[in-house]
Design an enzyme around this catalytic site. Structure first.
Site, PDB file in Angstrom:
ATOM      1  N   ARG A 115       0.800  -1.236   0.000  1.00  0.00           N
ATOM      2  CA  ARG A 115       0.000   0.000   0.000  1.00  0.00           C
ATOM      3  C   ARG A 115       0.819   1.265   0.000  1.00  0.00           C
ATOM      4  NH1 ARG A 115      -5.586  -1.517   2.832  1.00  0.00           N
ATOM      5  NH2 ARG A 115      -5.160  -3.725   2.917  1.00  0.00           N
ATOM      6  N   ARG A 129     -21.489  -4.003   4.900  1.00  0.00           N
ATOM      7  CA  ARG A 129     -20.720  -5.251   5.043  1.00  0.00           C
ATOM      8  C   ARG A 129     -20.719  -5.762   6.479  1.00  0.00           C
ATOM      9  NH1 ARG A 129     -14.347  -5.392   3.620  1.00  0.00           N
ATOM     10  NH2 ARG A 129     -14.298  -3.646   5.078  1.00  0.00           N
TER      11      ARG A 129
HETATM   12  P1  AP5 Z   1      -7.968  -4.550   4.843  1.00  0.00           P
HETATM   13  O1  AP5 Z   1      -8.701  -5.506   5.665  1.00  0.00           O
HETATM   14  O2  AP5 Z   1      -7.137  -5.075   3.741  1.00  0.00           O
HETATM   15  O3  AP5 Z   1      -8.990  -3.441   4.339  1.00  0.00           O
HETATM   16  P2  AP5 Z   1      -9.125  -2.667   2.933  1.00  0.00           P
HETATM   17  O4  AP5 Z   1      -7.980  -2.647   2.017  1.00  0.00           O
HETATM   18  O5  AP5 Z   1      -9.642  -1.355   3.327  1.00  0.00           O
HETATM   19  O6  AP5 Z   1     -10.033  -3.577   2.146  1.00  0.00           O
HETATM   20  P3  AP5 Z   1     -11.407  -4.141   2.593  1.00  0.00           P
HETATM   21  O7  AP5 Z   1     -11.217  -5.434   3.325  1.00  0.00           O
HETATM   22  O8  AP5 Z   1     -12.245  -3.113   3.271  1.00  0.00           O
HETATM   23  O9  AP5 Z   1     -12.069  -4.354   1.179  1.00  0.00           O
HETATM   24  P4  AP5 Z   1     -11.764  -5.394   0.025  1.00  0.00           P
HETATM   25  O10 AP5 Z   1     -11.229  -4.671  -1.174  1.00  0.00           O
HETATM   26  O11 AP5 Z   1     -10.992  -6.591   0.505  1.00  0.00           O
HETATM   27  O12 AP5 Z   1     -13.244  -5.795  -0.318  1.00  0.00           O
HETATM   28  P5  AP5 Z   1     -14.123  -7.060   0.159  1.00  0.00           P
HETATM   29  O13 AP5 Z   1     -13.784  -8.255  -0.679  1.00  0.00           O
HETATM   30  O14 AP5 Z   1     -14.113  -7.195   1.642  1.00  0.00           O
HETATM   31  O15 AP5 Z   1      -7.011  -3.638   5.781  1.00  0.00           O
HETATM   32  C1  AP5 Z   1      -7.519  -3.095   6.994  1.00  0.00           C
HETATM   33  C2  AP5 Z   1      -6.494  -2.202   7.631  1.00  0.00           C
HETATM   34  O16 AP5 Z   1      -5.294  -2.950   7.932  1.00  0.00           O
HETATM   35  C3  AP5 Z   1      -5.984  -1.023   6.791  1.00  0.00           C
HETATM   36  O17 AP5 Z   1      -6.874   0.080   6.827  1.00  0.00           O
HETATM   37  C4  AP5 Z   1      -4.648  -0.731   7.478  1.00  0.00           C
HETATM   38  O18 AP5 Z   1      -4.833  -0.072   8.707  1.00  0.00           O
HETATM   39  C5  AP5 Z   1      -4.137  -2.137   7.782  1.00  0.00           C
HETATM   40  N1  AP5 Z   1      -3.316  -2.675   6.684  1.00  0.00           N
HETATM   41  C6  AP5 Z   1      -3.547  -3.812   5.973  1.00  0.00           C
HETATM   42  N2  AP5 Z   1      -2.597  -3.981   5.044  1.00  0.00           N
HETATM   43  C7  AP5 Z   1      -1.740  -2.938   5.168  1.00  0.00           C
HETATM   44  C8  AP5 Z   1      -0.561  -2.540   4.464  1.00  0.00           C
HETATM   45  N3  AP5 Z   1      -0.062  -3.251   3.431  1.00  0.00           N
HETATM   46  N4  AP5 Z   1       0.053  -1.394   4.866  1.00  0.00           N
HETATM   47  C9  AP5 Z   1      -0.405  -0.672   5.912  1.00  0.00           C
HETATM   48  N5  AP5 Z   1      -1.519  -0.975   6.603  1.00  0.00           N
HETATM   49  C10 AP5 Z   1      -2.188  -2.107   6.229  1.00  0.00           C
HETATM   50  O19 AP5 Z   1     -15.545  -6.528  -0.342  1.00  0.00           O
HETATM   51  C11 AP5 Z   1     -16.178  -5.432   0.315  1.00  0.00           C
HETATM   52  C12 AP5 Z   1     -17.695  -5.719   0.396  1.00  0.00           C
HETATM   53  O20 AP5 Z   1     -18.233  -5.712  -0.921  1.00  0.00           O
HETATM   54  C13 AP5 Z   1     -18.029  -7.094   1.002  1.00  0.00           C
HETATM   55  O21 AP5 Z   1     -19.192  -7.009   1.758  1.00  0.00           O
HETATM   56  C14 AP5 Z   1     -18.240  -7.987  -0.240  1.00  0.00           C
HETATM   57  O22 AP5 Z   1     -19.162  -9.032   0.035  1.00  0.00           O
HETATM   58  C15 AP5 Z   1     -18.798  -6.975  -1.233  1.00  0.00           C
HETATM   59  N6  AP5 Z   1     -18.419  -7.263  -2.619  1.00  0.00           N
HETATM   60  C16 AP5 Z   1     -17.218  -7.727  -3.052  1.00  0.00           C
HETATM   61  N7  AP5 Z   1     -17.225  -7.830  -4.410  1.00  0.00           N
HETATM   62  C17 AP5 Z   1     -18.455  -7.394  -4.820  1.00  0.00           C
HETATM   63  C18 AP5 Z   1     -19.076  -7.251  -6.104  1.00  0.00           C
HETATM   64  N8  AP5 Z   1     -18.434  -7.574  -7.236  1.00  0.00           N
HETATM   65  N9  AP5 Z   1     -20.330  -6.764  -6.148  1.00  0.00           N
HETATM   66  C19 AP5 Z   1     -20.996  -6.434  -5.000  1.00  0.00           C
HETATM   67  N10 AP5 Z   1     -20.487  -6.567  -3.751  1.00  0.00           N
HETATM   68  C20 AP5 Z   1     -19.221  -7.034  -3.673  1.00  0.00           C
END
Ligand code: AP5
Length: 211
Positions: free
Chosen positions: A88, A127
């Site tokens: 990131r 979610r």
């Molecule tokens: P992390 O858990 O990775 O959060 P994020 O990147 O903000 O991503 P999300 O998990 O919120 O979303 P996603 O893209 O995975 O989507 P999802 O599949 O869940 O990280 C959390 C925290 O950890 C960060 O903020 C930071 O503090 C720390 N961190 C982690 N890695 C780091 C790094 N490298 N450096 C620094 N800090 C770090 O889908 C979202 C929703 O949409 C779900 O409900 C799903 O069911 C739905 N959905 C998915 N696809 C679709 C679709 N095609 N159509 C409709 N709904 C859908």
């Protein structure tokens, strides 16, 4: 094969990492999941990460590079890995490249999941996730049961509106430059239009990977 998944919060990185992992037979490594487990277990790493995560800020690069070092040198990653949200910042991209070079490996593909902000906010505000296996769900109430492991579904603290706004801002400022960094290092970023049904997005990702 080592695949890096990029994209804003809620773009579906976790959802697609699970699908691609099953299709390609290589493990998913989600730094968010690793950090949430560390917070839950009260480890030193978890105590260091918690306040950053609750606000929606990035945890320090040194913590992430420590996790990647552990995972990428483990036997589980011998055939490769799908890195979900593990890169990131530009220093993380540089650190990962250097670490992989030392063990004779490199990032093979970079996928970027593209979704409009309104849809991201909509997805995150509805979610729930399993507190056991971290599977995300849409349209399921907190307290329901996870279909995969029987765990309890909860809301993530960083899915509250203020933290979501901050996460989107952090993505634009700190993570977007990673796209240019990979381009500059001869690793074209494969852009996937990800505002589509989950299986359609998986097919697009597999096609982009040449699978
Ligand atoms: P992390 O858990 O990775 O959060 P994020 O990147 O903000 O991503 P999300 O998990 O919120 O979303 P996603 O893209 O995975 O989507 P999802 O599949 O869940 O990280 C959390 C925290 O950890 C960060 O903020 C930071 O503090 C720390 N961190 C982690 N890695 C780091 C790094 N490298 N450096 C620094 N800090 C770090 O889908 C979202 C929703 O949409 C779900 O409900 C799903 O069911 C739905 N959905 C998915 N696809 C679709 C679709 N095609 N159509 C409709 N709904 C859908």
């Amino acid at each position: 094969m080592i695949i890096v998944l990029l994209g804003p919060p809620g773009a579906g990185k976790g959802t697609q990492a699970d699908k691609l992992s099953a299709k390609l037979g290589i493990p998913k490594v989600a730094t968010g999941d690793v950090l949430r487990a560390a917070v839950r277990d009260g480890t030193k790493r978890g105590r260091e990460a918690k306040s950053y995560m609750d606000r929606g800020d990035l945890v320090p690069d040194s913590v992430i590079l420590g996790i990647l070092q552990d995972v990428m040198t483990s036997p589980a990653a011998a055939k490769g890995a799908i890195l979900d949200g593990a890169v990131r910042t530009v220093p993380q991209a540089e650190g990962l490249a250097a670490m992989l070079k030392e063990i004779g490996k490199k990032v093979d593909k970079v996928l970027l999941f593209d979704v409009e902000d309104d849809e991201l906010v909509n997805r995150l505000s509805t979610r729930t996730v399993c507190e056991g296996c971290q599977t995300p769900y849409m349209g399921r109430e907190p307290g329901s049961t996870c279909e995969k492991c029987g765990g309890r579904l909860v809301r993530r603290k960083d899915d509250e509106p203020e933290a979501v706004r901050n996460r989107l801002d952090v993505y634009r400022k700190q993570t977007s430059p990673v796209i240019g960094w990979y381009g500059d290092h001869k690793m074209p970023v494969l852009r996937i239009e990800a505002d589509a049904p989950v299986d359609t997005v998986t097919s697009r990702a597999l096609k982009a990977l040449g699978k």
